[in-house]
Write an enzyme that holds these catalytic residues in place. Structure first.
Site, mmCIF file in Angstrom:
data_model
loop_
_atom_site.group_PDB
_atom_site.id
_atom_site.type_symbol
_atom_site.label_atom_id
_atom_site.label_comp_id
_atom_site.label_asym_id
_atom_site.label_seq_id
_atom_site.Cartn_x
_atom_site.Cartn_y
_atom_site.Cartn_z
ATOM 1 N N ASP A 1 17.618 38.218 -13.388
ATOM 2 C CA ASP A 1 16.337 38.349 -13.759
ATOM 3 C C ASP A 1 15.504 39.481 -13.529
ATOM 4 O O ASP A 1 16.008 40.311 -12.041
ATOM 5 C CB ASP A 1 15.134 37.171 -13.427
ATOM 6 C CG ASP A 1 14.051 37.693 -14.193
ATOM 7 O OD1 ASP A 1 13.585 37.113 -15.407
ATOM 8 O OD2 ASP A 1 13.386 37.802 -13.300
ATOM 9 N N CYS B 1 0.809 -1.163 -0.155
ATOM 10 C CA CYS B 1 0.012 0.215 -0.307
ATOM 11 C C CYS B 1 0.605 0.739 -0.450
ATOM 12 O O CYS B 1 2.261 0.973 0.311
ATOM 13 C CB CYS B 1 -0.809 -0.062 1.262
ATOM 14 S SG CYS B 1 -1.615 -1.283 1.404
#
Length: 489
Positions: free
Chosen positions: A439, A34
């Site tokens: 930037d 699981c």
């Protein structure tokens, strides 16, 4: 993670979905495995066994749980965070390299021997490359069985199996049901809306903020290749067996994905590239916990947690687009790229929208007359040199690339400065620590938040954000009002 038994037990007992994909729990009394968040009552600790991959659990003799579907867990974030041999191998396997070129092809791409790769994957994941690829084929088969009405023989080969027998044996072994029984559990399956179209859900680790993710993709979309339509981001895909079109729609607990493929053998590759595009295997809790320690970023993390880094479905395509976008506005970059697409892109048919072309590959761009590009000579030289280099295979920007080597090879090309290289590293290579202090938007945000505004000083300050500086960039951009920060109307 799977070796820290106490931590794994706590995750299973608390059904912590954050750890889905990090490890898998085998239950010796039932013979099933699981995901940690499985909704059933947790087993006794003495009956739990922990495995680093679904393939390892399957090799240990466990079959997949029918309730939690562990094969559909988000991928481990490790493979997108790391640049070592195992992580690069896992990204290539997810991109279908084993099905296309076999283990020798994987070894060739990575530059290691087959024995070295086998040894390292088994040591860390408990399974070799063939077993990992087999587990992936099983997941693809389940998707096709449950979401289409295709004949089982077509599904077998579309999933990557070499024979019907291997397909049947794998489905029975992994899901404890025959392919026919698996389809019967969901009725007759959902028929495709159009031929070759499949609808599925892409899981992710919460939280996920779709605003910057889809906002960025829509705002920078190249006309003809990308569009925002009816609340979904749509784009064309260049895949090994033919073109495809994908529609990705954000939902609270999943990403709705509709794929129209020329060849269903490309299904698992298309899914992998869409997950990579949207950074769906990230661990946002770990990222936000670290960035929240900076007082300047904390308010933005608290207000809108779960930002992802928008990436790309094609590393070479984005590198070309990054050069086209040097020192121009977003609108201008879209215009230039759109002209390149309309003149040299491969036409596609889109019955549901306005997509018209695949973005031209690097070999095609390398043949374009530089004088046809409506930008300065220096950038023309950069673009044509990059295209020739990519077409010759001298730089690898694919899933298995070596991030440091790719940066080094980009840096020797004319006109490839730090902004372009780090932008490519962030979106093409997927380096979570890529950082672009030059930037303009990042510098304006830094100044607004009282952070150092010069690139050198901001880089020094950013050391505290490692290894998640690419995510810090998303939060810095969030301080502005640019369209990349919000879902389109």
């Amino acid at each position: 993670m799977h070796e820290d038994v106490e931590r794994c037990v706590r995750a299973v007992q608390s059904k912590d979905a954050r750890f889905d994909g990090w490890f898998f729990t085998g239950v010796v009394t039932t013979g099933i495995y699981c995901r940690p968040s499985c909704p059933v009552v947790p087993p006794k600790v003495a009956n739990m066994r922990f495995y680093p991959s679904a393939a390892a659990a399957q090799q240990a003799g466990f079959r997949a749980c029918k309730r939690c579907r562990p094969d559909a867990s988000p991928g481990s974030p490790q493979w997108n965070e790391r640049a070592d041999l195992v992580a690069r191998a896992m990204r290539l396997i997810a991109d279908g390299i084993i099905d296309r070129e076999g283990v020798p092809g994987l070894a060739s791409r990575l530059g290691y021997s087959i024995r070295q790769i086998e040894r390292q994957l088994r040591a860390e994941l408990g399974a070799g490359p063939l077993a990992i690829a087999r587990a992936q084929r099983g997941q693809t088969a389940r998707l096709l069985i449950e979401t289409s009405t295709l004949p089982m023989s077509d599904i077998a080969f579309a999933s990557g199996f070499s024979s019907i027998r291997a397909f049947n044996d794998t489905v029975r072994e992994v899901f404890a049901l025959s392919p026919t029984e698996l389809r019967a559990r969901v009725g007759r399956g959902r028929p495709p809306e159009t031929a070759g179209t499949l609808a599925l859900r892409l899981p992710f680790r919460a939280p996920l903020l779709p605003d910057n993710l889809f906002g960025h993709l829509a705002a920078t979309g190249v006309p003809g290749v990308e569009e925002w339509r009816d609340g979904a981001y749509r784009r064309t895909l260049r895949l090994p067996h033919g073109p495809g079109i994908v529609s990705l729609r954000p939902a609270p607990d999943h990403i709705g994905c509709r794929l129209a493929l020329a060849d269903l053998r490309d299904l698992s590759i298309a899914i992998s590239r869409c997950r990579w595009l949207l950074d769906l295997d990230a661990d946002p809790v770990a990222v936000d916990e670290l960035l929240r320690e900076d007082p300047a970023l904390a308010p933005y993390v608290d207000k809108h947690p779960g930002r992802r880094v928008p990436r790309t479905v094609d590393g070479e395509e984005f590198a070309i687009r990054a050069v086209i976008g040097q020192q121009v506005s977003t609108a201008a970059a879209r215009t230039h790229a759109g002209r390149l697409v309309s003149a040299h892109g491969e036409p596609v048919t889109d019955t549901e929208g306005g997509l018209t072309h695949l973005f031209p590959d690097s070999a095609t761009v390398a043949t374009v007359d530089p004088s046809s590009f409506a930008f300065p000579q220096a950038r023309r030289t950069t673009l044509t040199t990059l295209a020739h280099t990519l077409a010759a295979g001298e730089i690898d920007l694919g899933p298995g690339s070596d991030w440091a080597r790719a940066r080094e090879r980009l840096a020797v090309l004319p006109g490839m400065g730090p902004w372009t290289i780090e932008t490519i590293a962030m979106r093409s290579l997927g380096d979570p620590d890529a950082f672009i202090p030059t930037d303009l938007g990042v510098r304006m945000a830094a100044r607004q938040l009282g952070l150092p505004a010069t690139p050198a000083a901001l880089t020094r300050h950013s050391m505290a954000w490692r290894p998640w500086r690419a995510y810090a960039v998303q939060y810095l951009w969030a301080t502005g009002e640019h369209a990349v920060n919000r879902l389109p109307a």
